[in-house]
Design a protein around this motif. Structure first.
Motif, PDB file in Angstrom:
ATOM      1  N   ASN A  13       0.808  -1.225   0.000  1.00 13.12           N
ATOM      2  CA  ASN A  13       0.000   0.000   0.000  1.00 13.12           C
ATOM      3  C   ASN A  13       0.841   1.275   0.000  1.00 13.12           C
ATOM      4  OD1 ASN A  13      -1.996  -1.968   2.027  1.00 13.12           O
ATOM      5  ND2 ASN A  13      -2.736  -1.204   0.063  1.00 13.12           N
ATOM      6  N   ILE A  69      -8.745   0.918   5.996  1.00  9.04           N
ATOM      7  CA  ILE A  69      -7.890  -0.102   6.608  1.00  9.04           C
ATOM      8  C   ILE A  69      -6.545  -0.176   5.891  1.00  9.04           C
ATOM      9  CG2 ILE A  69      -7.632  -2.589   6.983  1.00  9.04           C
ATOM     10  CD1 ILE A  69     -10.683  -2.685   7.477  1.00  9.04           C
ATOM     11  N   GLU A  70      -6.553  -0.159   4.569  1.00  7.72           N
ATOM     12  CA  GLU A  70      -5.292  -0.234   3.823  1.00  7.72           C
ATOM     13  C   GLU A  70      -4.409   0.977   4.097  1.00  7.72           C
ATOM     14  OE1 GLU A  70      -6.754  -2.935  -0.007  1.00  7.72           O
ATOM     15  OE2 GLU A  70      -6.318  -0.802  -0.286  1.00  7.72           O
ATOM     16  N   PRO A 105     -18.584  -0.403   2.094  1.00 11.17           N
ATOM     17  CA  PRO A 105     -17.577  -1.467   2.270  1.00 11.17           C
ATOM     18  C   PRO A 105     -16.247  -1.131   1.596  1.00 11.17           C
ATOM     19  CG  PRO A 105     -19.705  -2.419   1.745  1.00 11.17           C
ATOM     20  CD  PRO A 105     -19.844  -0.933   1.536  1.00 11.17           C
ATOM     21  N   LEU A 106     -16.309  -0.481   0.432  1.00 13.98           N
ATOM     22  CA  LEU A 106     -15.080  -0.087  -0.262  1.00 13.98           C
ATOM     23  C   LEU A 106     -14.352   1.006   0.517  1.00 13.98           C
ATOM     24  CD1 LEU A 106     -13.205  -0.301  -2.654  1.00 13.98           C
ATOM     25  CD2 LEU A 106     -14.746   1.179  -3.957  1.00 13.98           C
ATOM     26  N   ARG A 132     -12.471  -0.556   3.342  1.00 15.19           N
ATOM     27  CA  ARG A 132     -11.239  -1.208   2.906  1.00 15.19           C
ATOM     28  C   ARG A 132     -10.146  -0.174   2.658  1.00 15.19           C
ATOM     29  NH1 ARG A 132     -11.030  -4.006  -2.778  1.00 15.19           N
ATOM     30  NH2 ARG A 132     -10.011  -2.046  -3.309  1.00 15.19           N
ATOM     31  N   GLU A 149     -15.109  -3.516  10.991  1.00 13.62           N
ATOM     32  CA  GLU A 149     -15.461  -4.241   9.765  1.00 13.62           C
ATOM     33  C   GLU A 149     -16.077  -5.596  10.097  1.00 13.62           C
ATOM     34  OE1 GLU A 149     -13.365  -4.783   5.446  1.00 13.62           O
ATOM     35  OE2 GLU A 149     -12.215  -5.498   7.169  1.00 13.62           O
ATOM     36  N   CYS A 207      -7.422  -0.277  -4.753  1.00 19.91           N
ATOM     37  CA  CYS A 207      -6.458  -0.523  -3.690  1.00 19.91           C
ATOM     38  C   CYS A 207      -5.617   0.733  -3.480  1.00 19.91           C
ATOM     39  CB  CYS A 207      -5.551  -1.704  -4.044  1.00 19.91           C
ATOM     40  SG  CYS A 207      -6.427  -3.285  -4.091  1.00 19.91           S
ATOM     41  N   GLN A 241     -10.478  -2.941  11.893  1.00 17.68           N
ATOM     42  CA  GLN A 241     -10.755  -4.338  11.566  1.00 17.68           C
ATOM     43  C   GLN A 241     -11.887  -4.894  12.431  1.00 17.68           C
ATOM     44  OE1 GLN A 241      -6.740  -5.917  11.999  1.00 17.68           O
ATOM     45  NE2 GLN A 241      -6.477  -5.976   9.775  1.00 17.68           N
TER      46      GLN A 241
END
Length: 381
Positions: free
Chosen positions: A141, A192-193, A185-186, A189, A362, A223, A359
């Motif tokens: 990342n 988190i990344e 949801p995206l 993510r 999520e 991503c 996390q």
């Protein structure tokens, strides 16, 4: 017997036989010796100069030559000029505080992003810093540096992997923003990344110092690739802070760092808190009203969170009021952002903790964050 001086012999053109020939030979040898001495002296100076240059070079460079500089390949200005079609304006990807980034394509077929620093003399420090920071960093990342020009190039250029899908900022509130294009949801993510990348940097002894949505690049699969390390700082072990003049972007700058000029890892945590609010609200860090007033997104969000007035700043496209699961997650992320935005840096969680909390959110195991109370938070004056 009259002795005739040698210079007279030469001027009169007198032939003196073998003794005179011997003298001529001796003089010739002396001339040759003098020439050789000068030549060795010149070569010695050149070798000494090369040694000094080599020593200076190796103090900063691991293997500098045509191909390697701080472990990164060296590109010539000409090949990067060709790759970007002479830095064609139509290939411009974006512009920051120290330079403009252009799309390019190398002869080997690789697509690249070439950062062209504005003024050579004023940007050498950022150029060297970015190369130094990225040496040895490997994380999925973090954006990858492919190489750079040498310090002696006519321009300072950095060559990165090309990330094709723009920045998070563009998708949230810029030219790529479309209602519903980034479902919750995206966004989770992406959060988190980004948190994992920052946690990795902190574990590597690096403070990014310019965390913002426009420095979070997205690939075709959305991503994250954290970019722009021009003002990043190495953070020595066993110190509480680094004293340095405040640097960063308006709307993201840690107020404690701004006030006391003491940089810590928690400064990145504050900036990440602003990014979390951007993900929730789809609004920029600085909101410009119709009356041209400027409002801090962080300050606005903190007040709304304290009042539990989530509907007043959450992006309506996220279905906050119609999906209970999404609603719970957004409230928990907002509560986490509130913790990241505390004025007292010691009250903010570490990036490791932020990753852990995200996390849990999520996975639906965030009971602590769901029910936080803010009556005694002491955030506002």
């Amino acid at each position: 017997m009259q002795v005739i001086p040698f210079h007279q012999i030469l001027s009169r053109g007198i032939y003196v036989g073998v003794p005179s020939a011997t003298v001529v030979i001796i003089i010739g040898l002396v001339v040759i010796l003098l020439r050789n001495k000068r030549r060795h002296k010149s070569l010695g100076s050149q070798n000494q100069s090369r040694t000094i240059e080599s020593d200076n070079t190796h103090s900063n460079v691991i293997l500098e030559g045509r191909h390697i500089y701080f472990k990164f390949p060296v590109f010539s200005y000409e090949e990067l000029e060709e790759a970007t079609n002479k830095f064609d304006q139509s290939r411009e990807l974006g512009s920051g505080g120290f330079g403009t980034v252009y799309y390019g394509k190398l002869k080997d077929g690789r697509e690249v992003a070439v950062k062209r620093l504005f003024e050579r003399n004023s940007c050498v420090q950022q150029f060297m810093n970015e190369i130094k920071i990225l040496t040895g960093l490997r994380h999925k990342n973090l954006v990858s540096l492919y190489g750079c020009t040498s310090r002696t190039s006519r321009e300072l250029l950095l060559v990165y992997e090309y990330i094709p899908n723009g920045t998070l900022g563009c998708h949230l509130h810029g030219n790529l923003a479309k209602p519903g294009s980034l479902p919750w949801p995206l966004r989770m993510r992406i959060a988190i990344e980004t948190a994992k990348a920052l946690s990795y940097l902190h574990a590597s002894g690096i403070i990014h110092r310019d965390v913002k949505s426009s420095n979070l690049l997205l690939d075709h699969h959305f991503c994250v690739k954290v970019a722009d390390f021009g003002i990043s700082r190495l953070f020595p072990m066993f110190v509480s802070h680094v004293s340095t003049a405040p640097a960063g972007s308006p709307g993201y700058l840690d107020p404690e760092y701004y006030q006391f000029c003491e940089l810590t890892e928690k400064s990145d945590v504050y900036s990440f808190g602003v990014v979390l609010i951007e993900l929730i609200s789809s609004k920029p860090a600085i909101i410009v009203t119709k009356a041209k007033d400027k409002i801090s997104l962080a300050n606005m969000a903190v007040k709304k969170i304290q009042k539990r007035a989530f509907t007043e700043f959450v992006d309506p496209s996220l279905c906050f009021e119609f999906d209970d699961k999404v609603k719970e997650m957004i409230i928990s992320v907002a509560n986490l952002a509130f913790q990241c935005l505390q004025r007292d840096g010691e009250l903010r969680p570490s990036m490791d903790k932020v990753v852990e909390f995200l996390q849990k959110i999520e996975n639906g195991k965030d009971d602590y964050l769901k029910h936080l109370e803010f009556r005694d938070a002491g955030f506002l004056n």
